[in-house]
Motif scaffolding. Structure first.
Motif, PDB file in Angstrom:
ATOM      1  N   ARG A 546       0.841  -1.188   0.000  1.00 49.56           N
ATOM      2  CA  ARG A 546       0.000   0.000   0.000  1.00 49.56           C
ATOM      3  C   ARG A 546       0.883   1.246   0.000  1.00 49.56           C
ATOM      4  N   PHE A 547       0.795   2.013  -1.047  1.00 50.23           N
ATOM      5  CA  PHE A 547       1.694   3.145  -1.213  1.00 50.23           C
ATOM      6  C   PHE A 547       1.301   4.319  -0.320  1.00 50.23           C
ATOM      7  N   SER A 548       0.077   4.339   0.191  1.00 50.39           N
ATOM      8  CA  SER A 548      -0.293   5.370   1.162  1.00 50.39           C
ATOM      9  C   SER A 548       0.535   5.228   2.424  1.00 50.39           C
ATOM     10  N   THR A 549       0.957   4.016   2.733  1.00 52.05           N
ATOM     11  CA  THR A 549       1.832   3.770   3.880  1.00 52.05           C
ATOM     12  C   THR A 549       3.291   3.899   3.478  1.00 52.05           C
ATOM     13  N   VAL A 550       3.650   3.337   2.340  1.00 51.94           N
ATOM     14  CA  VAL A 550       5.041   3.338   1.890  1.00 51.94           C
ATOM     15  C   VAL A 550       5.587   4.754   1.747  1.00 51.94           C
ATOM     16  N   ARG A 551       4.764   5.667   1.271  1.00 57.65           N
ATOM     17  CA  ARG A 551       5.252   7.023   0.993  1.00 57.65           C
ATOM     18  C   ARG A 551       5.682   7.747   2.256  1.00 57.65           C
ATOM     19  N   MET A 552       5.306   7.242   3.440  1.00 58.00           N
ATOM     20  CA  MET A 552       5.714   7.885   4.685  1.00 58.00           C
ATOM     21  C   MET A 552       7.157   7.559   5.055  1.00 58.00           C
ATOM     22  N   ALA A 553       7.773   6.570   4.405  1.00 59.76           N
ATOM     23  CA  ALA A 553       9.131   6.157   4.746  1.00 59.76           C
ATOM     24  C   ALA A 553      10.151   7.212   4.310  1.00 59.76           C
ATOM     25  N   ASP A 554      11.296   7.231   5.008  1.00 59.62           N
ATOM     26  CA  ASP A 554      12.381   8.150   4.636  1.00 59.62           C
ATOM     27  C   ASP A 554      13.021   7.733   3.318  1.00 59.62           C
ATOM     28  N   LEU A 555      13.084   6.418   3.128  1.00 58.19           N
ATOM     29  CA  LEU A 555      13.787   5.880   1.961  1.00 58.19           C
ATOM     30  C   LEU A 555      13.009   4.669   1.464  1.00 58.19           C
ATOM     31  N   ILE A 556      12.927   4.531   0.150  1.00 60.26           N
ATOM     32  CA  ILE A 556      12.185   3.420  -0.445  1.00 60.26           C
ATOM     33  C   ILE A 556      13.111   2.682  -1.399  1.00 60.26           C
ATOM     34  N   VAL A 557      13.156   1.342  -1.246  1.00 55.56           N
ATOM     35  CA  VAL A 557      13.934   0.523  -2.165  1.00 55.56           C
ATOM     36  C   VAL A 557      12.954  -0.350  -2.949  1.00 55.56           C
ATOM     37  N   VAL A 558      13.158  -0.428  -4.242  1.00 56.39           N
ATOM     38  CA  VAL A 558      12.296  -1.214  -5.125  1.00 56.39           C
ATOM     39  C   VAL A 558      13.084  -2.438  -5.568  1.00 56.39           C
ATOM     40  N   LEU A 559      12.548  -3.624  -5.280  1.00 55.67           N
ATOM     41  CA  LEU A 559      13.166  -4.874  -5.708  1.00 55.67           C
ATOM     42  C   LEU A 559      12.444  -5.401  -6.934  1.00 55.67           C
ATOM     43  N   GLU A 560      13.248  -5.857  -7.881  1.00 59.45           N
ATOM     44  CA  GLU A 560      12.682  -6.425  -9.104  1.00 59.45           C
ATOM     45  C   GLU A 560      13.512  -7.633  -9.486  1.00 59.45           C
ATOM     46  N   LYS A 561      12.894  -8.819  -9.411  1.00 56.53           N
ATOM     47  CA  LYS A 561      13.577 -10.084  -9.711  1.00 56.53           C
ATOM     48  C   LYS A 561      14.840 -10.250  -8.885  1.00 56.53           C
ATOM     49  N   GLY A 562      14.736  -9.884  -7.601  1.00 55.14           N
ATOM     50  CA  GLY A 562      15.845 -10.085  -6.677  1.00 55.14           C
ATOM     51  C   GLY A 562      16.922  -9.029  -6.730  1.00 55.14           C
ATOM     52  N   ARG A 563      16.750  -7.992  -7.524  1.00 59.93           N
ATOM     53  CA  ARG A 563      17.758  -6.938  -7.631  1.00 59.93           C
ATOM     54  C   ARG A 563      17.159  -5.592  -7.226  1.00 59.93           C
ATOM     55  N   VAL A 564      18.034  -4.684  -6.804  1.00 60.60           N
ATOM     56  CA  VAL A 564      17.588  -3.319  -6.509  1.00 60.60           C
ATOM     57  C   VAL A 564      17.472  -2.574  -7.828  1.00 60.60           C
ATOM     58  N   SER A 565      16.229  -2.221  -8.159  1.00 60.61           N
ATOM     59  CA  SER A 565      16.030  -1.500  -9.421  1.00 60.61           C
ATOM     60  C   SER A 565      15.911   0.001  -9.205  1.00 60.61           C
ATOM     61  N   GLU A 566      15.430   0.411  -8.016  1.00 59.60           N
ATOM     62  CA  GLU A 566      15.270   1.838  -7.739  1.00 59.60           C
ATOM     63  C   GLU A 566      15.490   2.085  -6.249  1.00 59.60           C
ATOM     64  N   LEU A 567      15.935   3.299  -5.933  1.00 59.16           N
ATOM     65  CA  LEU A 567      16.158   3.688  -4.543  1.00 59.16           C
ATOM     66  C   LEU A 567      15.993   5.194  -4.429  1.00 59.16           C
ATOM     67  N   GLY A 568      15.205   5.628  -3.453  1.00 58.04           N
ATOM     68  CA  GLY A 568      15.009   7.056  -3.267  1.00 58.04           C
ATOM     69  C   GLY A 568      13.801   7.341  -2.403  1.00 58.04           C
ATOM     70  N   THR A 569      13.409   8.606  -2.334  1.00 56.52           N
ATOM     71  CA  THR A 569      12.206   8.987  -1.605  1.00 56.52           C
ATOM     72  C   THR A 569      10.985   8.770  -2.495  1.00 56.52           C
ATOM     73  N   HIS A 570       9.812   8.903  -1.889  1.00 56.68           N
ATOM     74  CA  HIS A 570       8.587   8.722  -2.658  1.00 56.68           C
ATOM     75  C   HIS A 570       8.526   9.724  -3.812  1.00 56.68           C
ATOM     76  N   ALA A 571       8.831  10.985  -3.515  1.00 59.03           N
ATOM     77  CA  ALA A 571       8.749  12.021  -4.547  1.00 59.03           C
ATOM     78  C   ALA A 571       9.702  11.715  -5.697  1.00 59.03           C
ATOM     79  N   GLU A 572      10.917  11.287  -5.361  1.00 56.35           N
ATOM     80  CA  GLU A 572      11.908  10.995  -6.396  1.00 56.35           C
ATOM     81  C   GLU A 572      11.467   9.811  -7.268  1.00 56.35           C
ATOM     82  N   LEU A 573      10.986   8.769  -6.616  1.00 58.92           N
ATOM     83  CA  LEU A 573      10.625   7.567  -7.375  1.00 58.92           C
ATOM     84  C   LEU A 573       9.334   7.772  -8.167  1.00 58.92           C
ATOM     85  N   ALA A 574       8.379   8.505  -7.594  1.00 58.54           N
ATOM     86  CA  ALA A 574       7.121   8.751  -8.312  1.00 58.54           C
ATOM     87  C   ALA A 574       7.354   9.559  -9.576  1.00 58.54           C
ATOM     88  N   ALA A 575       8.393  10.421  -9.526  1.00 56.57           N
ATOM     89  CA  ALA A 575       8.696  11.239 -10.703  1.00 56.57           C
ATOM     90  C   ALA A 575       9.679  10.558 -11.652  1.00 56.57           C
TER      91      ALA A 575
END
Length: 592
Positions: A546-575
């Protein structure tokens, strides 16, 4: 034979450890009872001889001795039972405790991912209740050995050829031992099907799953699958049982031939005047006793062979002694730098598929990190690695620069508060459900109430008769039934019991709650963790869809097929236009 000796040795060792005095009393009483049996035959021989000689005085005394021996034979085992019955229960409890200790002997969970380990554990759980009666089998077998030794002496004194009768009695014992080995091997081969069959039975009869089965009209499908699995297992075990029955019957036939030969020998001597009527009575009585001894020994050996296999399986669980506690590094009192993953890869035991693949990630102290990704991306596995439940297949995890693999895993886990997606539902007291998060405060009511409030679970206590000391669930008593969301809140309260945590990991912590309730809960939880972060530099790790909860985090890491595909804040990743933005936009459209 090795398996039998192992069972005898281990059962006696545990009995001595549990209550040596009670064991000694039982052994003495049973020895008197078992030795009385061949002495009865000896008294009957002398009684017959005295009666034929018309010696009434001697015959009377021998009749009284026979009666006394009969009383001892009947009563001593009964009195011994009073001693060894409770001792057998203590042994079973001791073995249960050892199984639990072995299952939790390692700080990791790797062994639970091995099908062989699961089968071994399932067989031990199935066989443990039978070990309660195995101490009695050991004592009775010992009594039979004494009894047969005295019987052999009496037969040998009458005619050395009669010593072959006890040897003939050994044939069905050996055949029975071989037969039981065949059955044990068949059980091991059928263990996967039996385990699946028990699982299907549980699924088809457990309240939590019955409603879905009923609505899906899947009863017949489950029944067919259950029958098929049990049929496959029954064919394997049934074939072994048939072969074992043939082996046992062959052994019994050899003994029957020896029995008939002994009677023929003595009767022939009596006819020729080389033996008296008392000798015939003695041989017939002792031979019939040997027959009973053999059949009893076969049953006891079957039970003890099973107990021996249980002991061997326990030895498999123990495995080789591993001394991995030497020179372990203490975990820091506070986090100053944080946690770093360096090229971490991980595959579950028995699999070559990398669930995590070359993950490098820095989590600064005091950070609230959210982990997102599609199902199967490795989110829960990452949490388990950070909790020290598994070690990376390659790469390393550093806690303030120290390799987590070299740290005291138990110490690290004691500084970690966790709530997993498949949280435990402990059908115990409400107090136990929460207090297990910090056993030192199990009876600290203010601390328990604080955790309940933090998890917004005060209403759970209100609906449980008896409050903190009330029972939950109906599995083991008339306890309060809770909803999935209420059970999950109790799991969250457990996680909040940790004092001075260095990491709080929440894997889908509110999947049973609606989005609004989860958001409110995480806001409150984030405020509570802020205090821990300020005090110890604690890291908060959140896995949620649920991204309404996730966006409150200081830092967000996105995993895709076992690898880190993205890393940043909600604003950075959403854009950023990547996977995170795609998933976020999809969820926004669903809820808008």
């Amino acid at each position: 034979m090795k398996t039998l000796l192992l069972a005898v040795h281990q059962l006696l060792r545990i009995a001595v450890r549990c209550d040596a005095r009670r064991l000694t009393r039982a052994v003495a009483l049973m020895a008197v009872g078992f030795l009385s049996t061949p002495l009865i035959a000896l008294c009957l021989k002398s009684l017959t001889t005295a009666a034929v000689a018309h010696d009434a005085s001697v015959a009377t005394w021998l009749a009284l001795c026979t009666a006394l021996l009969l009383v001892l034979e009947l009563m001593m085992n009964h009195f011994a039972h009073l001693s060894y019955f409770e001792l057998g229960e203590l042994e079973e409890l001791s073995l249960q405790n050892e199984v639990i200790a072995l299952a939790h002997g390692s700080s990791g969970l790797e062994q639970f991912d091995s099908p062989g380990y699961a089968d071994t554990l399932a067989l031990i759980r199935e066989e443990l209740p039978r070990t309660r009666a195995c101490l009695e089998a050991v004592l009775q077998l010992g009594g039979l050995v004494l009894q047969m030794a005295l019987t052999s002496v009496l037969l040998g004194l009458l005619d050395p050829w009669l010593l072959l009768l006890p040897l003939a009695g050994a044939v069905p014992v050996v055949a029975g031992n071989r037969a039981q080995l065949l059955i044990d091997r068949a059980k091991e081969l059928a263990a996967p099907e039996n385990r699946l069959g028990r699982h299907l039975l549980e699924v088809a009869t457990t309240q939590s799953s019955v409603k879905e089965i009923r609505l899906a009209a899947a009863e017949d499908v489950l029944l067919r699958r259950h029958r098929a699995d049990w049929s496959r297992a029954s064919r394997v075990v049934g074939g072994a049982q048939l072969t074992a029955a043939v082996l046992r019957a062959a052994g019994q036939l050899v003994f029957a031939a020896g029995y008939g030969g002994a009677i023929y020998l003595v009767v022939g001597r009596a006819v020729s005047g080389g033996a008296g009527l008392g000798d015939v009575i003695l041989v017939i009585t002792l031979a019939s006793q040997i027959s009973l001894q053999v059949s009893t020994a076969l049953g006891l050996l079957t039970a003890l062979q099973g107990a021996g296999r249980t002991m061997e399986r326990l030895a498999e669980l123990r495995g080789p002694a591993v001394h991995d506690d030497d020179a372990l590094t203490d975990v820091p009192a506070v986090l100053t730098r944080g946690i770093r993953l360096e090229n971490v890869s991980f595959s579950y035991p028995g699999s070559d598929r990398k669930v995590l693949d070359e993950v490098t990630l820095d989590i600064p102290a005091g950070t609230a990190l959210a982990v997102v990704g599609e199902n199967g991306a490795g989110k829960s596995t990452l949490v388990k690695l950070l909790c020290g439940l598994y070690r990376p297949t390659s790469g390393r995890i550093l806690v303030d620069g120290a390799d987590l693999a070299g740290c005291d895993a138990r110490q690290w886990q004691s500084r970690t508060g966790t709530l997993f997606q498949d949280f435990a539902r402990l059908e115990l007291r409400l107090r136990d459900n929460i207090g297990i998060g910090d056993l030192g405060r199990l009876d600290d009511d203010p601390a328990l109430h604080t955790a309940l409030r933090a998890a917004e679970a005060e209403q759970v206590e209100e609906r449980v008769p008896g409050g903190l000391d009330g029972l939950l669930g109906r599995g083991y008593g008339d306890g309060a039934e809770l909803s999935g969301g209420q059970w999950q809140k109790l799991g969250l309260a457990r996680a909040l019991m940790r004092r001075r945590p260095l990491m709080v990991a929440l894997d889908e912590p509110a999947s049973a709650l609606d989005a609004t309730a989860e958001h409110a809960l995480f806001e409150r939880f984030a405020d509570l963790c802020a205090g821990a972060s300020a005090e110890t530099g604690a890291i908060t790790l959140l896995v949620s869809h649920r991204f309404s909860t996730v966006r409150m985090a200081d830092l967000i890491v996105v995993l895709e097929k076992g690898r880190v595909s993205e890393l940043g804040t909600h604003a950075e990743l959403a854009a950023g236009g990547g996977l995170y933005a795609e998933l976020y936009d999809l969820q926004v459209r669903v809820y808008s």
